[in-house]
Design a protein around this motif. Structure first.
Motif, PDB file in Angstrom:
ATOM      1  N   CYS A  11       0.827  -1.209   0.000  1.00 58.55           N
ATOM      2  CA  CYS A  11       0.000   0.000   0.000  1.00 58.55           C
ATOM      3  C   CYS A  11       0.865   1.265   0.000  1.00 58.55           C
ATOM      4  CB  CYS A  11      -0.904   0.041   1.234  1.00 58.55           C
ATOM      5  SG  CYS A  11      -2.164  -1.232   1.266  1.00 58.55           S
ATOM      6  N   ILE A  12       2.006   1.180   0.614  1.00 55.05           N
ATOM      7  CA  ILE A  12       2.825   2.379   0.820  1.00 55.05           C
ATOM      8  C   ILE A  12       3.233   3.060  -0.490  1.00 55.05           C
ATOM      9  CG2 ILE A  12       4.960   3.270   1.848  1.00 55.05           C
ATOM     10  CD1 ILE A  12       2.622   2.448   3.815  1.00 55.05           C
ATOM     11  N   PRO A  13       3.767   2.362  -1.479  1.00 51.81           N
ATOM     12  CA  PRO A  13       4.127   3.075  -2.709  1.00 51.81           C
ATOM     13  C   PRO A  13       2.924   3.385  -3.587  1.00 51.81           C
ATOM     14  CG  PRO A  13       4.685   0.772  -2.924  1.00 51.81           C
ATOM     15  CD  PRO A  13       4.225   0.978  -1.509  1.00 51.81           C
ATOM     16  N   CYS A  14       1.759   2.874  -3.251  1.00 52.13           N
ATOM     17  CA  CYS A  14       0.572   3.020  -4.097  1.00 52.13           C
ATOM     18  C   CYS A  14      -0.056   4.404  -3.950  1.00 52.13           C
ATOM     19  CB  CYS A  14      -0.440   1.932  -3.764  1.00 52.13           C
ATOM     20  SG  CYS A  14      -1.976   2.079  -4.702  1.00 52.13           S
ATOM     21  N   GLY A  15      -0.717   4.669  -2.828  1.00 50.24           N
ATOM     22  CA  GLY A  15      -1.351   5.961  -2.587  1.00 50.24           C
ATOM     23  C   GLY A  15      -2.666   6.183  -3.308  1.00 50.24           C
ATOM     24  N   PRO A  60      -9.992  13.848  -6.403  1.00 50.10           N
ATOM     25  CA  PRO A  60      -9.470  13.927  -5.032  1.00 50.10           C
ATOM     26  C   PRO A  60      -7.981  13.628  -4.947  1.00 50.10           C
ATOM     27  CG  PRO A  60     -11.336  12.411  -5.165  1.00 50.10           C
ATOM     28  CD  PRO A  60     -10.981  12.801  -6.558  1.00 50.10           C
ATOM     29  N   ARG A  61      -7.338  14.332  -4.049  1.00 49.03           N
ATOM     30  CA  ARG A  61      -5.950  14.036  -3.672  1.00 49.03           C
ATOM     31  C   ARG A  61      -5.725  14.675  -2.316  1.00 49.03           C
ATOM     32  NH1 ARG A  61      -0.678  12.716  -6.044  1.00 49.03           N
ATOM     33  NH2 ARG A  61       0.884  13.498  -4.603  1.00 49.03           N
ATOM     34  N   CYS A  62      -5.511  13.848  -1.331  1.00 49.60           N
ATOM     35  CA  CYS A  62      -5.313  14.342   0.025  1.00 49.60           C
ATOM     36  C   CYS A  62      -4.095  15.263   0.068  1.00 49.60           C
ATOM     37  CB  CYS A  62      -5.116  13.168   0.977  1.00 49.60           C
ATOM     38  SG  CYS A  62      -4.866  13.686   2.692  1.00 49.60           S
ATOM     39  N   ALA A  63      -4.229  16.352   0.792  1.00 57.28           N
ATOM     40  CA  ALA A  63      -3.134  17.315   0.926  1.00 57.28           C
ATOM     41  C   ALA A  63      -1.912  16.696   1.598  1.00 57.28           C
ATOM     42  CB  ALA A  63      -3.606  18.537   1.710  1.00 57.28           C
ATOM     43  N   ALA A  64      -2.091  15.616   2.332  1.00 54.77           N
ATOM     44  CA  ALA A  64      -0.969  14.969   3.016  1.00 54.77           C
ATOM     45  C   ALA A  64      -0.250  13.940   2.140  1.00 54.77           C
ATOM     46  CB  ALA A  64      -1.451  14.298   4.302  1.00 54.77           C
ATOM     47  N   LEU A  65      -0.803  13.639   0.969  1.00 52.66           N
ATOM     48  CA  LEU A  65      -0.179  12.654   0.082  1.00 52.66           C
ATOM     49  C   LEU A  65       1.061  13.247  -0.572  1.00 52.66           C
ATOM     50  CD1 LEU A  65      -0.241   9.876  -1.274  1.00 52.66           C
ATOM     51  CD2 LEU A  65      -1.718  10.883  -3.043  1.00 52.66           C
ATOM     52  N   VAL A  66       2.145  12.512  -0.482  1.00 51.14           N
ATOM     53  CA  VAL A  66       3.427  12.932  -1.042  1.00 51.14           C
ATOM     54  C   VAL A  66       3.847  11.911  -2.096  1.00 51.14           C
ATOM     55  CG1 VAL A  66       5.842  13.434  -0.507  1.00 51.14           C
ATOM     56  CG2 VAL A  66       4.066  13.928   1.185  1.00 51.14           C
ATOM     57  N   GLY A  67       4.296  12.380  -3.239  1.00 48.35           N
ATOM     58  CA  GLY A  67       4.805  11.484  -4.257  1.00 48.35           C
ATOM     59  C   GLY A  67       3.831  11.235  -5.386  1.00 48.35           C
ATOM     60  N   THR A  68       4.117  10.198  -6.166  1.00 51.89           N
ATOM     61  CA  THR A  68       3.340   9.851  -7.354  1.00 51.89           C
ATOM     62  C   THR A  68       2.543   8.579  -7.106  1.00 51.89           C
ATOM     63  OG1 THR A  68       5.089  10.810  -8.725  1.00 51.89           O
ATOM     64  CG2 THR A  68       3.522   9.351  -9.827  1.00 51.89           C
ATOM     65  N   VAL A  69       1.230   8.673  -7.297  1.00 50.58           N
ATOM     66  CA  VAL A  69       0.348   7.526  -7.096  1.00 50.58           C
ATOM     67  C   VAL A  69       0.794   6.366  -7.977  1.00 50.58           C
ATOM     68  CG1 VAL A  69      -2.024   6.683  -7.386  1.00 50.58           C
ATOM     69  CG2 VAL A  69      -1.614   8.951  -6.416  1.00 50.58           C
ATOM     70  N   GLY A  70       0.862   5.175  -7.379  1.00 43.07           N
ATOM     71  CA  GLY A  70       1.218   3.968  -8.107  1.00 43.07           C
ATOM     72  C   GLY A  70       2.701   3.739  -8.293  1.00 43.07           C
ATOM     73  N   GLN A  71       3.511   4.729  -7.940  1.00 51.16           N
ATOM     74  CA  GLN A  71       4.952   4.585  -8.136  1.00 51.16           C
ATOM     75  C   GLN A  71       5.708   4.713  -6.825  1.00 51.16           C
ATOM     76  OE1 GLN A  71       6.306   7.228 -11.200  1.00 51.16           O
ATOM     77  NE2 GLN A  71       4.632   6.658 -12.562  1.00 51.16           N
ATOM     78  N   ALA A  72       5.592   5.845  -6.212  1.00 48.93           N
ATOM     79  CA  ALA A  72       6.260   6.101  -4.938  1.00 48.93           C
ATOM     80  C   ALA A  72       5.451   7.163  -4.215  1.00 48.93           C
ATOM     81  CB  ALA A  72       7.682   6.571  -5.163  1.00 48.93           C
ATOM     82  N   ALA A  73       4.485   6.726  -3.437  1.00 49.80           N
ATOM     83  CA  ALA A  73       3.612   7.655  -2.723  1.00 49.80           C
ATOM     84  C   ALA A  73       3.595   7.295  -1.249  1.00 49.80           C
ATOM     85  CB  ALA A  73       2.196   7.585  -3.300  1.00 49.80           C
ATOM     86  N   GLY A  74       3.282   8.255  -0.445  1.00 51.15           N
ATOM     87  CA  GLY A  74       3.190   8.009   0.989  1.00 51.15           C
ATOM     88  C   GLY A  74       2.478   9.139   1.681  1.00 51.15           C
ATOM     89  N   CYS A  75       2.111   8.887   2.911  1.00 56.85           N
ATOM     90  CA  CYS A  75       1.426   9.889   3.715  1.00 56.85           C
ATOM     91  C   CYS A  75       2.447  10.748   4.440  1.00 56.85           C
ATOM     92  CB  CYS A  75       0.502   9.201   4.724  1.00 56.85           C
ATOM     93  SG  CYS A  75      -0.377  10.371   5.777  1.00 56.85           S
ATOM     94  N   GLY A  76       2.366  12.039   4.213  1.00 61.98           N
ATOM     95  CA  GLY A  76       3.281  12.972   4.861  1.00 61.98           C
ATOM     96  C   GLY A  76       3.036  13.124   6.348  1.00 61.98           C
ATOM     97  N   ILE A  77       1.889  12.640   6.823  1.00 64.22           N
ATOM     98  CA  ILE A  77       1.565  12.706   8.249  1.00 64.22           C
ATOM     99  C   ILE A  77       1.179  11.318   8.765  1.00 64.22           C
ATOM    100  CG2 ILE A  77       0.904  15.144   8.215  1.00 64.22           C
ATOM    101  CD1 ILE A  77      -2.079  14.106   8.321  1.00 64.22           C
ATOM    102  N   TYR A  78       1.832  10.300   8.278  1.00 64.00           N
ATOM    103  CA  TYR A  78       1.467   8.913   8.579  1.00 64.00           C
ATOM    104  C   TYR A  78       1.180   8.688  10.071  1.00 64.00           C
ATOM    105  CZ  TYR A  78       1.458   3.841   8.413  1.00 64.00           C
ATOM    106  OH  TYR A  78       1.094   2.530   8.512  1.00 64.00           O
ATOM    107  N   GLU A  79       2.063   9.127  10.939  1.00 63.69           N
ATOM    108  CA  GLU A  79       1.890   8.922  12.378  1.00 63.69           C
ATOM    109  C   GLU A  79       0.717   9.711  12.936  1.00 63.69           C
ATOM    110  OE1 GLU A  79       4.847   9.964  11.077  1.00 63.69           O
ATOM    111  OE2 GLU A  79       5.965   8.098  11.112  1.00 63.69           O
ATOM    112  N   TRP A  80       0.316  10.769  12.236  1.00 61.40           N
ATOM    113  CA  TRP A  80      -0.740  11.666  12.728  1.00 61.40           C
ATOM    114  C   TRP A  80      -1.995  11.621  11.871  1.00 61.40           C
ATOM    115  CZ3 TRP A  80       4.266  13.654  11.677  1.00 61.40           C
ATOM    116  CH2 TRP A  80       5.107  13.639  12.799  1.00 61.40           C
TER     117      TRP A  80
END
Length: 114
Positions: A11-15, A60-80
């Motif tokens: 899931c992590i690189p997906c987004g 839609p695209r969450c403001a906390a999403l960092v990176g490119t969907v399907g390639q290298a994406a992640g949550c910029g506030i994962y812990e929060w």
């Protein structure tokens, strides 16, 4: 960007879910209300409800999403991240391969996960 224990999670690189669904959550999860979600990444909807910025757009695209969907994406506030984001992964083992996951991935031209 992501929790170390999640590095093997596909899931992590997906987004795709972060760029497919509206994310509404209890306002008490905002930092200003004693929670962890940064206020600047949310829109206050009512006295009890907030929404992650960007998740109510036509594309839609969450403001906390960092990176490119399907390639290298992640949550910029994962812990929060807010409760609905945490719960998404609990509906199926690690959130992988459930119906919502498949819809989100299809929206971005990605095949479903096994």
């Amino acid at each position: 960007m992501t929790a170390p224990e999640a590095t093997n999670n596909p899931c992590i690189p997906c987004g795709a879910c972060c760029a497919s669904f509206r994310v509404d959550f209890a306002r008490e999860e905002l930092q200003s209300e004693g929670g962890c979600v940064p206020d600047g990444l949310a829109i206050e909807l009512t006295d009890t409800l907030a929404r992650m910025r960007g998740t109510d757009h036509a594309r839609p695209r969450c403001a906390a999403l960092v990176g490119t969907v399907g390639q290298a994406a992640g949550c910029g506030i994962y812990e929060w991240r807010p409760g609905p984001c945490r719960e998404f992964g609990l509906r199926a083992p690690m959130g992988i391969g459930d119906e919502a996951c498949a819809r989100a991935r299809a929206r971005h031209g990605l095949p479903p996960l096994p």
